[in-house]
Design an enzyme around this catalytic site. Structure first.
Site, PDB file in Angstrom:
ATOM      1  NE  ARG A  85      -0.349  43.745  98.202  1.00  0.00           N
ATOM      2  CZ  ARG A  85      -1.359  43.935  97.348  1.00  0.00           C
ATOM      3  NH1 ARG A  85      -2.620  43.834  97.739  1.00  0.00           N
ATOM      4  NH2 ARG A  85      -1.121  44.251  96.099  1.00  0.00           N
ATOM      5  CB  THR A 104     -10.293  46.100  97.425  1.00  0.00           C
ATOM      6  OG1 THR A 104      -9.397  45.507  96.528  1.00  0.00           O
ATOM      7  CG2 THR A 104      -9.614  46.556  98.680  1.00  0.00           C
ATOM      8  CG  ASN A 144      -6.248  41.813  92.487  1.00  0.00           C
ATOM      9  OD1 ASN A 144      -6.406  43.028  92.613  1.00  0.00           O
ATOM     10  ND2 ASN A 144      -5.689  41.287  91.419  1.00  0.00           N
ATOM     11  CD  GLU A 171      -4.194  41.070  96.397  1.00  0.00           C
ATOM     12  OE1 GLU A 171      -4.552  42.022  95.698  1.00  0.00           O
ATOM     13  OE2 GLU A 171      -4.929  40.502  97.221  1.00  0.00           O
ATOM     14  CB  SER A 193      -1.083  47.303  97.681  1.00  0.00           C
ATOM     15  OG  SER A 193      -2.432  47.592  97.948  1.00  0.00           O
ATOM     16  CB  SER A 194      -3.703  51.183  94.693  1.00  0.00           C
ATOM     17  OG  SER A 194      -2.926  51.067  93.536  1.00  0.00           O
ATOM     18  N   GLY A 234     -11.019  49.657  94.801  1.00  0.00           N
ATOM     19  CA  GLY A 234     -11.007  50.207  93.438  1.00  0.00           C
ATOM     20  C   GLY A 234      -9.664  50.168  92.739  1.00  0.00           C
ATOM     21  N   GLY A 235      -8.753  49.316  93.171  1.00  0.00           N
ATOM     22  CA  GLY A 235      -7.449  49.248  92.484  1.00  0.00           C
ATOM     23  C   GLY A 235      -6.767  50.599  92.505  1.00  0.00           C
TER      24      GLY A 235
HETATM   25  O1  DON Z   1      -3.872  46.019  96.329  1.00  0.00           O
HETATM   26  C1  DON Z   1      -4.353  46.549  95.333  1.00  0.00           C
HETATM   27  O2  DON Z   1      -4.047  47.665  94.954  1.00  0.00           O
HETATM   28  C2  DON Z   1      -5.434  45.801  94.548  1.00  0.00           C
HETATM   29  N1  DON Z   1      -5.247  44.382  94.693  1.00  0.00           N
HETATM   30  C3  DON Z   1      -6.793  46.245  95.027  1.00  0.00           C
HETATM   31  C4  DON Z   1      -7.928  45.583  94.278  1.00  0.00           C
HETATM   32  C5  DON Z   1      -9.193  46.349  94.378  1.00  0.00           C
HETATM   33  O3  DON Z   1      -9.274  47.421  94.980  1.00  0.00           O
HETATM   34  C6  DON Z   1     -10.377  45.796  93.648  1.00  0.00           C
HETATM   35  N2  DON Z   1     -11.614  46.526  94.018  1.00  0.00           N
HETATM   36  N3  DON Z   1     -12.514  47.023  93.532  1.00  0.00           N
END
Ligand code: DON
Length: 561
Positions: free
Chosen positions: A96, A371, A391, A410, A442-443, A463-464
Site C-alpha cells: 500500500r 482498482t 484509487n 490514494e 483500504s477496502s 470498487g472501493g
Molecule cells: O484501497 C481502497 O479501498 C480504494 N483506494 C480502492 C479504489 C477502488 O476500488 C476503485 N475501483 N473501482
C-alpha cells in the site's frame, strides 16, 4: 460541490470493469488457472506458468503488464495487497502507498476548515508514495522461481511495441479526458493517453517502456532511485506535490500475518489492516452464518436476503469507521473485532423484518472509478489473490512526466476530516487521520478460501467500499448457495454501508418484486454498477474460473502440456 463531483465520478468509476469465461479440462491432468482483468495479462500469466513459473511469478508478470494495458487501475504508480497460499502456508504482502513526510492531518482543509473538493483526488498533491515496485520485488525475493527480468519483460514489450486498444479502454479514456477538460483541471493526461481514446489503434508508451526497463535491470533502485526517482520528484516539485527523494528511498513493502478465520468448515485467508476488508468480511460472513444457522436460509437474492446482508453490513461499516487504520500507527483491536462471541452478539441485534435506525448503529466494541484484481492458481495448488489500485480511474489523472506512468490519488482514502465522507462515502476519524509515512485505510480484500488445506476459492474485486460486499457475496454465492463460478460473478449484487441512511445499491437485474418489497420496508434503492470479480474455484479436483462479464476480463483454466 464535492458531492456533485463524487456522483459524477461514481458514474465513470462503476463502468470499470467483459469478459470471456470458464474453460475446464479433464481432472487427471495438472491444471492452472487465471481470472484476469484483461486478455493481455491473462496471456502473459499463463505463459509464465507454462514456463514453470509459480502463482507468484505469474502475479508479478501480470501486475507489470496491467501497468501498461490497463492504465485506469493497473499500475506502477500505486499500490495494493497480495494474499498468497504457497506450499501449504498463507502469507500477505502489503504494498500500500504511504503518506509523504510532508503530509499532515489538515492538508486537504481550506481556511474555513472544509475539505477541498478535488485536492485529494486530482493532481500531484493527491499521491501517496507508490508501493507497487517494492511490493513485486519483495514477492519475488521471497517466492519467485523464474528470473525477475523474465517477469518484467512482457510489460516492456507491450509498452514499446504497443497493444491494440480495446473498445472499453478507449471509451473510458475519452470520457475521462472530457471530464478533466470540463472541470478545467490542469493535467498532462491527454498528452499521454489521448491516442488510446481510439479503439483498435496500436498504442505505444515509450517513456513507460524505458522506466520498466530500468526496473527490469535494477530492481527497486530502477524506480525509487536514479532517473525514475528524479522524474517523480521533479514532477512533484513543479506541480505542488509532496513526494521527495527521501520519501522514495524510505518506502518499504511489509509482510503481514493474514486474517485467518473459520467459516462453516472452511478456512478464509484474507487481508489484515491497513485493509479494512478482512475484518469486515469475517464479521459479515460471521453474522450471516449466525443468523442462518438458527433461521431458514432466505432464497438467493430475495428481499429477506438483501435485508439480512444489509443489516449485517451496517454493523460492519460502523466498526470500520471507528476502529480501523494503519496498524503501524493505530492500535486496531483486531482480535476483539473478529471474536466469534462478539460477531454472535452483533448478529443478535439484527431484526429480520425491520430496518434498524441508522444513527443507533454504533461501533460495537464498547458497551453503551478504479482498482483491479486478479486471481491465480498454479499447477502445484498454490494461489495468489492480488488487488491493486491507483484509487480512482486513472488515479490522480497525472503522469510522472519523463517516466510515463500515472500517479495514484490514494491520499483520499485517509479521513481528511472526522465524519466527512471520502470519495467512497466512507467516514473515519482518529484511526485513519493523515500522518507522515502512515498507510491510508483500504477496502481491498484479496481472499483465498481453503478446505482441508487445499485452495477452494480465490476471489477479489475493485470498487472501493463495495469491494467488501463483492468479496463477501462471492463467498456466499459459491459456498452457501452452491452457485457456479460464472453465476457467482455475474448474478446481480448489492451493497449497504450504513450511510447514506437505508440506501441499498443494487446491480441491474434484480426481480422488481424484490425491490418493491425492500422499498415497502423503507429502503431507498439505488441502481448502480460496481465491482469486477475475478474468481477461481476448485471442486472435486477440477478448477473453474470466471471474470465478471461487465468488465473486459478473461478467465482461463489450462492443463500442463
Ligand atoms: O484501497 C481502497 O479501498 C480504494 N483506494 C480502492 C479504489 C477502488 O476500488 C476503485 N475501483 N473501482
Amino acid at each position: 460541490m464535492r458531492y456533485l463531483l463524487i456522483s459524477a465520478l461514481i458514474i465513470s468509476l462503476t463502468a470499470c470493469s467483459s469478459s470471456e469465461q470458464v474453460t475446464t479440462t479433464p481432472a487427471s491432468t495438472a491444471e492452472y488457472a487465471v481470472a484476469m482483468p484483461d486478455k493481455f495479462a491473462a496471456r502473459v500469466a499463463l505463459d509464465v506458468m507454462q514456463d514453470g513459473g509459480n502463482a507468484v511469478d505469474a502475479a508479478i508478470a501480470a501486475q507489470f503488464v496491467l501497468a501498461v494495458t490497463y492504465p485506469e487501475a493497473g499500475n506502477i504508480g500505486g499500490g495494493g495487497f497480495m494474499t498468497i497460499y504457497m506450499d501449504s502456508s498463507a502469507d500477505f504482502l502489503d504494498y500500500r502507498e504511504m503518506a509523504p513526510a510532508d503530509a499532515s492531518r489538515d492538508m486537504y482543509l481550506d481556511d474555513n476548515g472544509d475539505v477541498h473538493p478535488t485536492d485529494s483526488l486530482f493532481g500531484a498533491k493527491a499521491s501517496g508514495i507508490p508501493g507497487t515496485v517494492a511490493g513485486m520485488w519483495a514477492a519475488h525475493q521471497k517466492y519467485g522461481k523464474l528470473p525477475w527480468q523474465r517477469l518484467v519483460q512482457p510489460a516492456i514489450t507491450y509498452a514499446s511495441e504497443g497493444f491494440e486498444v480495446p473498445e472499453k479502454l478507449a471509451g473510458r479514456v475519452s470520457r475521462y479526458i472530457k471530464r478533466i477538460e470540463k472541470r478545467g483541471l490542469k493535467t498532462n493526461f491527454a498528452n499521454y493517453f489521448g491516442e488510446a481514446a481510439t479503439a483498435g489503434v496500436l498504442f505505444k508508451q515509450p517513456e513507460l517502456a524505458a522506466t520498466l526497463s530500468r526496473i527490469r535491470d535494477n530492481g527497486p533502485a530502477g524506480f525509487y532511485e536514479g532517473e525514475t526517482a528524479d522524474h517523480i520528484v521533479s514532477y512533484m516539485q513543479a506541480n505542488g506535490g509532496l513526494i521527495s527523494h527521501e520519501d522514495l528511498t524510505r518506502y518499504h513493502a511489509q509482510w503481514r500475518t493474514p486474517i485467518n478465520f473459520d467459516w462453516r468448515g472452511y478456512q478464509v485467508v484474507t487481508a489484515p489492516p491497513p485493509s479494512s476488508g478482512g475484518i469486515a468480511v469475517a464479521q459479515w460472513l460471521g453474522m450471516v452464518d449466525n443468523v442462518t444457522r438458527t433461521n431458514i436460509l432466505p432464497a438467493h437474492n430475495s428481499a429477506p436476503y438483501l435485508h439480512l446482508v444489509s443489516e449485517a453490513g451496517k454493523r460492519v461499516f460502523a466498526d470500520r469507521a471507528e476502529y480501523l487504520g494503519d496498524p503501524d500507527f493505530f492500535a486496531v483491536p483486531q482480535p476483539q473485532l473478529i471474536a466469534p462471541d462478539y460477531i454472535a452478539k452483533r448478529a443478535r441485534e439484527i431484526n429480520l423484518t425491520a430496518i434498524s435506525a441508522t444513527p443507533q448503529i454504533k461501533p460495537g466494541l464498547h458497551e453503551s472509478e478504479d482498482t483491479t484484481h486478479f486471481s491465480i492458481v498454479d499447477q502445484w495448488g498454490n494461489a495468489v489473490a492480488n488487488t491493486t489500485t491507483i484509487n480512482l480511474s486513472f488515479g490522480a489523472g497525472v503522469v510522472a512526466a519523463g517516466a510515463g506512468f500515472l500517479l495514484n490519488d490514494e491520499m483520499d482514502d485517509f479521513s481528511a476530516k472526522p465524519g466527512v465522507p471520502n470519495f467512497f462515502g466512507a467516514i473515519g476519524g482518529e484511526a485513519n487521520a493523515i500522518e507522515p509515512y502512515k498507510r491510508m485505510l483500504s477496502s481491498m480484500t484479496p481472499t483465498i478460501v481453503l478446505e482441508d488445506g487445499q485452495v477452494k476459492l480465490v476471489t477479489g474485486s475493485p470498487g472501493g467500499t463495495t469491494i467488501i460486499s463483492s468479496v463477501t457475496l462471492s463467498i456466499l454465492n459459491t459456498l452457501l448457495y452452491d452457485l457456479s463460478a460464472e453465476e457467482a460473478v455475474n448474478l446481480p449484487r448489492f451493497h449497504h454501508q450504513l450511510w447514506p441512511e437505508d440506501q441499498i445499491r443494487v446491480h441491474e437485474g434484480f426481480d422488481p418484486a424484490t425491490l418493491n418489497t425492500l422499498q415497502d420496508m423503507g429502503y431507498n434503492i439505488k441502481e448502480s454498477n460496481f465491482g469486477d470479480l475475478h474468481l477461481i474455484m476448485q471442486q472435486n479436483g477440477k478448477l473453474s474460473a470466471a471474470s465478471e462479464a461487465r468488465g473486459r476480463g478473461k478467465a482461463v483454466v489450462q492443463s500442463v502440456k
